[in-house]
Write a protein that holds these residues in place. Structure first.
Motif, PDB file in Angstrom:
ATOM      1  N   THR A 193    -124.836 -57.748  30.802  1.00 48.56           N
ATOM      2  CA  THR A 193    -123.733 -56.872  30.394  1.00 48.56           C
ATOM      3  C   THR A 193    -123.102 -57.447  29.135  1.00 48.56           C
ATOM      4  O   THR A 193    -122.709 -58.622  29.103  1.00 48.56           O
ATOM      5  CB  THR A 193    -122.657 -56.759  31.495  1.00 48.56           C
ATOM      6  OG1 THR A 193    -123.244 -56.177  32.657  1.00 48.56           O
ATOM      7  CG2 THR A 193    -121.510 -55.874  31.035  1.00 48.56           C
ATOM      8  N   LYS A 194    -123.002 -56.616  28.104  1.00 45.92           N
ATOM      9  CA  LYS A 194    -122.403 -57.038  26.843  1.00 45.92           C
ATOM     10  C   LYS A 194    -121.118 -56.255  26.601  1.00 45.92           C
ATOM     11  O   LYS A 194    -121.099 -55.031  26.691  1.00 45.92           O
ATOM     12  CB  LYS A 194    -123.380 -56.793  25.681  1.00 45.92           C
ATOM     13  CG  LYS A 194    -122.842 -57.227  24.333  1.00 45.92           C
ATOM     14  CD  LYS A 194    -123.860 -56.948  23.230  1.00 45.92           C
ATOM     15  CE  LYS A 194    -123.324 -57.367  21.869  1.00 45.92           C
ATOM     16  NZ  LYS A 194    -124.297 -57.046  20.794  1.00 45.92           N
ATOM     17  N   VAL A 195    -120.045 -56.995  26.330  1.00 47.89           N
ATOM     18  CA  VAL A 195    -118.740 -56.368  26.083  1.00 47.89           C
ATOM     19  C   VAL A 195    -118.337 -56.615  24.637  1.00 47.89           C
ATOM     20  O   VAL A 195    -118.252 -57.762  24.198  1.00 47.89           O
ATOM     21  CB  VAL A 195    -117.653 -56.928  27.034  1.00 47.89           C
ATOM     22  CG1 VAL A 195    -116.313 -56.275  26.729  1.00 47.89           C
ATOM     23  CG2 VAL A 195    -118.035 -56.696  28.488  1.00 47.89           C
ATOM     24  N   ASN A 196    -118.110 -55.508  23.917  1.00 52.61           N
ATOM     25  CA  ASN A 196    -117.711 -55.606  22.510  1.00 52.61           C
ATOM     26  C   ASN A 196    -116.350 -54.935  22.311  1.00 52.61           C
ATOM     27  O   ASN A 196    -116.188 -53.748  22.570  1.00 52.61           O
ATOM     28  CB  ASN A 196    -118.757 -54.920  21.625  1.00 52.61           C
ATOM     29  CG  ASN A 196    -118.355 -54.948  20.159  1.00 52.61           C
ATOM     30  OD1 ASN A 196    -117.855 -55.953  19.669  1.00 52.61           O
ATOM     31  ND2 ASN A 196    -118.553 -53.836  19.477  1.00 52.61           N
ATOM     32  N   ARG A 197    -115.374 -55.708  21.873  1.00 55.99           N
ATOM     33  CA  ARG A 197    -114.053 -55.167  21.582  1.00 55.99           C
ATOM     34  C   ARG A 197    -113.894 -54.942  20.083  1.00 55.99           C
ATOM     35  O   ARG A 197    -114.359 -55.756  19.282  1.00 55.99           O
ATOM     36  CB  ARG A 197    -112.949 -56.114  22.072  1.00 55.99           C
ATOM     37  CG  ARG A 197    -112.756 -56.109  23.576  1.00 55.99           C
ATOM     38  CD  ARG A 197    -111.505 -56.853  23.982  1.00 55.99           C
ATOM     39  NE  ARG A 197    -111.237 -56.711  25.403  1.00 55.99           N
ATOM     40  CZ  ARG A 197    -110.167 -57.190  26.018  1.00 55.99           C
ATOM     41  NH1 ARG A 197    -109.242 -57.848  25.307  1.00 55.99           N
ATOM     42  NH2 ARG A 197    -109.990 -57.020  27.315  1.00 55.99           N
ATOM     43  N   PHE A 198    -113.243 -53.830  19.734  1.00 54.39           N
ATOM     44  CA  PHE A 198    -113.042 -53.553  18.317  1.00 54.39           C
ATOM     45  C   PHE A 198    -111.696 -52.867  18.104  1.00 54.39           C
ATOM     46  O   PHE A 198    -111.188 -52.158  18.979  1.00 54.39           O
ATOM     47  CB  PHE A 198    -114.188 -52.697  17.761  1.00 54.39           C
ATOM     48  CG  PHE A 198    -114.395 -51.393  18.481  1.00 54.39           C
ATOM     49  CD1 PHE A 198    -113.840 -50.214  17.991  1.00 54.39           C
ATOM     50  CD2 PHE A 198    -115.150 -51.342  19.651  1.00 54.39           C
ATOM     51  CE1 PHE A 198    -114.046 -49.011  18.635  1.00 54.39           C
ATOM     52  CE2 PHE A 198    -115.356 -50.130  20.310  1.00 54.39           C
ATOM     53  CZ  PHE A 198    -114.808 -48.960  19.795  1.00 54.39           C
ATOM     54  N   ASN A 199    -111.123 -53.123  16.931  1.00 56.38           N
ATOM     55  CA  ASN A 199    -109.824 -52.555  16.578  1.00 56.38           C
ATOM     56  C   ASN A 199    -109.988 -51.160  15.983  1.00 56.38           C
ATOM     57  O   ASN A 199    -110.982 -50.877  15.306  1.00 56.38           O
ATOM     58  CB  ASN A 199    -109.098 -53.456  15.574  1.00 56.38           C
ATOM     59  CG  ASN A 199    -108.774 -54.819  16.152  1.00 56.38           C
ATOM     60  OD1 ASN A 199    -108.368 -54.921  17.299  1.00 56.38           O
ATOM     61  ND2 ASN A 199    -108.976 -55.872  15.358  1.00 56.38           N
ATOM     62  N   ILE A 200    -109.007 -50.314  16.212  1.00 49.79           N
ATOM     63  CA  ILE A 200    -108.994 -48.983  15.596  1.00 49.79           C
ATOM     64  C   ILE A 200    -107.638 -48.764  14.936  1.00 49.79           C
ATOM     65  O   ILE A 200    -106.623 -49.312  15.352  1.00 49.79           O
ATOM     66  CB  ILE A 200    -109.268 -47.860  16.625  1.00 49.79           C
ATOM     67  CG1 ILE A 200    -108.191 -47.847  17.719  1.00 49.79           C
ATOM     68  CG2 ILE A 200    -110.653 -48.001  17.223  1.00 49.79           C
ATOM     69  CD1 ILE A 200    -108.257 -46.631  18.624  1.00 49.79           C
ATOM     70  N   LYS A 201    -107.652 -47.947  13.905  1.00 46.93           N
ATOM     71  CA  LYS A 201    -106.418 -47.631  13.182  1.00 46.93           C
ATOM     72  C   LYS A 201    -106.661 -46.347  12.396  1.00 46.93           C
ATOM     73  O   LYS A 201    -107.743 -46.129  11.858  1.00 46.93           O
ATOM     74  CB  LYS A 201    -106.052 -48.768  12.223  1.00 46.93           C
ATOM     75  CG  LYS A 201    -104.746 -48.568  11.474  1.00 46.93           C
ATOM     76  CD  LYS A 201    -104.450 -49.759  10.579  1.00 46.93           C
ATOM     77  CE  LYS A 201    -103.130 -49.591   9.844  1.00 46.93           C
ATOM     78  NZ  LYS A 201    -102.846 -50.749   8.955  1.00 46.93           N
ATOM     79  N   GLY A 202    -105.649 -45.480  12.340  1.00 45.18           N
ATOM     80  CA  GLY A 202    -105.850 -44.258  11.594  1.00 45.18           C
ATOM     81  C   GLY A 202    -104.680 -43.292  11.677  1.00 45.18           C
ATOM     82  O   GLY A 202    -103.590 -43.648  12.144  1.00 45.18           O
ATOM     83  N   GLU A 203    -104.941 -42.058  11.248  1.00 43.91           N
ATOM     84  CA  GLU A 203    -103.924 -41.017  11.238  1.00 43.91           C
ATOM     85  C   GLU A 203    -104.545 -39.716  11.756  1.00 43.91           C
ATOM     86  O   GLU A 203    -105.754 -39.500  11.621  1.00 43.91           O
ATOM     87  CB  GLU A 203    -103.399 -40.784   9.818  1.00 43.91           C
ATOM     88  CG  GLU A 203    -102.825 -42.028   9.169  1.00 43.91           C
ATOM     89  CD  GLU A 203    -102.538 -41.813   7.681  1.00 43.91           C
ATOM     90  OE1 GLU A 203    -102.947 -40.752   7.151  1.00 43.91           O
ATOM     91  OE2 GLU A 203    -101.932 -42.695   7.060  1.00 43.91           O
ATOM     92  N   LEU A 204    -103.723 -38.885  12.355  1.00 47.72           N
ATOM     93  CA  LEU A 204    -104.177 -37.574  12.820  1.00 47.72           C
ATOM     94  C   LEU A 204    -103.060 -36.560  12.579  1.00 47.72           C
ATOM     95  O   LEU A 204    -101.939 -36.741  13.051  1.00 47.72           O
ATOM     96  CB  LEU A 204    -104.536 -37.606  14.311  1.00 47.72           C
ATOM     97  CG  LEU A 204    -104.965 -36.265  14.920  1.00 47.72           C
ATOM     98  CD1 LEU A 204    -106.247 -35.767  14.274  1.00 47.72           C
ATOM     99  CD2 LEU A 204    -105.150 -36.383  16.426  1.00 47.72           C
ATOM    100  N   GLU A 205    -103.393 -35.519  11.854  1.00 44.74           N
ATOM    101  CA  GLU A 205    -102.415 -34.465  11.564  1.00 44.74           C
ATOM    102  C   GLU A 205    -102.968 -33.147  12.096  1.00 44.74           C
ATOM    103  O   GLU A 205    -104.129 -32.816  11.867  1.00 44.74           O
ATOM    104  CB  GLU A 205    -102.184 -34.359  10.050  1.00 44.74           C
ATOM    105  CG  GLU A 205    -101.072 -33.403   9.672  1.00 44.74           C
ATOM    106  CD  GLU A 205    -100.732 -33.468   8.188  1.00 44.74           C
ATOM    107  OE1 GLU A 205     -99.768 -32.812   7.768  1.00 44.74           O
ATOM    108  OE2 GLU A 205    -101.445 -34.198   7.452  1.00 44.74           O
TER     109      GLU A 205
END
Length: 361
Positions: A193-205
């Motif tokens: 089992t491989k666990v990969n964490r990643f950051n997200i950032k953005g905008e939604l209109e």
């Protein structure tokens, strides 16, 4: 002996529509979308305003204290035909005279608090509703077979339920951490089992149109949601003529509390829209900041037919959408059918788990 005076009694002016041919009371007729005399069948047209009518939430001066007081008072309308006093209870705004049958609707300017903006008219009458109801119950999988074969005699009446709908534009800034979990088997047949964490950032209109919140004292959100959707393209500006012959309830909850409910639903939908942008397994964290603009509301009256009936010595109340004929919750269901579905679901899940285990070996 002095007459006792009820200080909570409020006298209201009610309107009724009379037939030009026989003088009978006119009622709204769904097939013709006009007023119709139940005695001589004369059709009387009336002017209608089609379209959406919306108000800005900003600057609304909602007198909740006055509205709450109005709801608790005993209200009476004097019948112009026989002189009887017609009592309206709670949030009722329409009533039939119990003595002569005249139909009265409270004058709009006498309603406490906000006034209705929109009416969605009934599109079929009680006779057609009964036919659709029996036919619709036969299509319900969980309805008992005995009920489908012989539906009991039911009482039917049409009511307009009070709702608020909200439109807003939102700009959302977000950031968070998502997790992608991958299962694989190496060359030696060992599972990993491989666990990969990643950051997200953005905008939604985006725009958020027509979020509906029911505000009835008699119907709960689950029951109302089961009747959706309604076709808002057939909306009409509020006119008492649409209400003649039907029960009508004034709104119970404040505009502010209903808007808070709508915003929670909007923000849950925005959250789902953001997450749909990514390939992930778990949400570790997600922070959102919303900026609202163009905030509008409409106070709408929605058509609903109520069916009351007895089945196996138990009382049932089932609702139907008075525009589309969709049947909601509240009808009898078969315990045996539900049990079979649960058993089959468990067997299906067990079979899938077993298959996955065999494939991983």
């Amino acid at each position: 002996m002095s007459e006792e005076i009820d200080i909570n009694k409020r006298e209201l002016l009610g309107t009724e529509a009379k037939c030009s041919s026989c003088g009978g009371g006119l009622l709204f007729d769904p097939p013709s979308q006009e007023l119709k005399c139940p005695f001589c069948s004369t059709i009387t047209p009336f002017n209608k305003r089609y379209g959406e009518f919306k108000n800005s939430i900003q600057g609304v001066n909602e007198d909740n204290e006055s509205h709450n007081k109005w709801a608790k008072e005993m209200k009476v309308v004097k019948c112009g035909s026989c002189g009887a006093e017609i009592i309206l209870n709670g949030l009722e705004t329409t009533k039939n005279c119990p003595y002569c049958g005249s139909d009265y609707v409270v004058n709009t300017d006498q309603l406490a608090g906000l006034k209705p903006d929109i009416v969605i008219p009934f599109l079929f009458n009680e006779e057609e509703a009964s036919k659709r109801f029996v036919k619709g119950i036969k299509k319900k999988f969980f309805a008992p077979r005995v009920l489908k074969k012989s539906f009991p005699k039911s009482k039917i009446h049409g009511i307009f339920l009070p709702t608020f709908t909200f439109d807003t534009h939102t700009y959302t800034m977000y950031n968070g951490v998502l997790e992608k979990v991958t299962h694989y088997t190496d060359a030696k047949g060992k599972s990993h089992t491989k666990v990969n964490r990643f950051n997200i950032k953005g905008e939604l209109e985006r725009d958020n149109p027509d979020y509906l919140v029911e505000t009835s004292s008699k119907v709960v959100p689950k029951e109302m949601n089961a009747l959706l959707p309604y076709d808002f393209s057939k909306s009409c500006g509020y006119d008492t003529n649409f209400l003649r012959g039907y029960g009508v309830e004034h709104y119970q909850d404040s505009l502010e509390s209903c808007y808070a409910t709508a915003r929670k639903e909007m923000e849950a939908s925005i959250r789902s829209a953001i997450l749909s942008r990514y390939d992930y397994t778990n949400v570790v964290s997600l922070n959102m900041k919303h900026i609202y603009s163009n905030e509008l509301y409409s106070y709408r009256l929605m058509p609903v037919y109520c069916f009351e009936y007895e089945y196996k010595n138990k009382h049932y109340l089932t609702y139907m959408n008075g525009q589309t004929g969709k049947i909601g919750t509240g009808y009898p269901t078969s315990k045996l059918k539900k049990a079979l579905v649960i058993i089959l679901t468990i067997i299906g899940i067990a079979a899938i788990v077993l298959l996955l285990m065999l494939l991983s070996e």
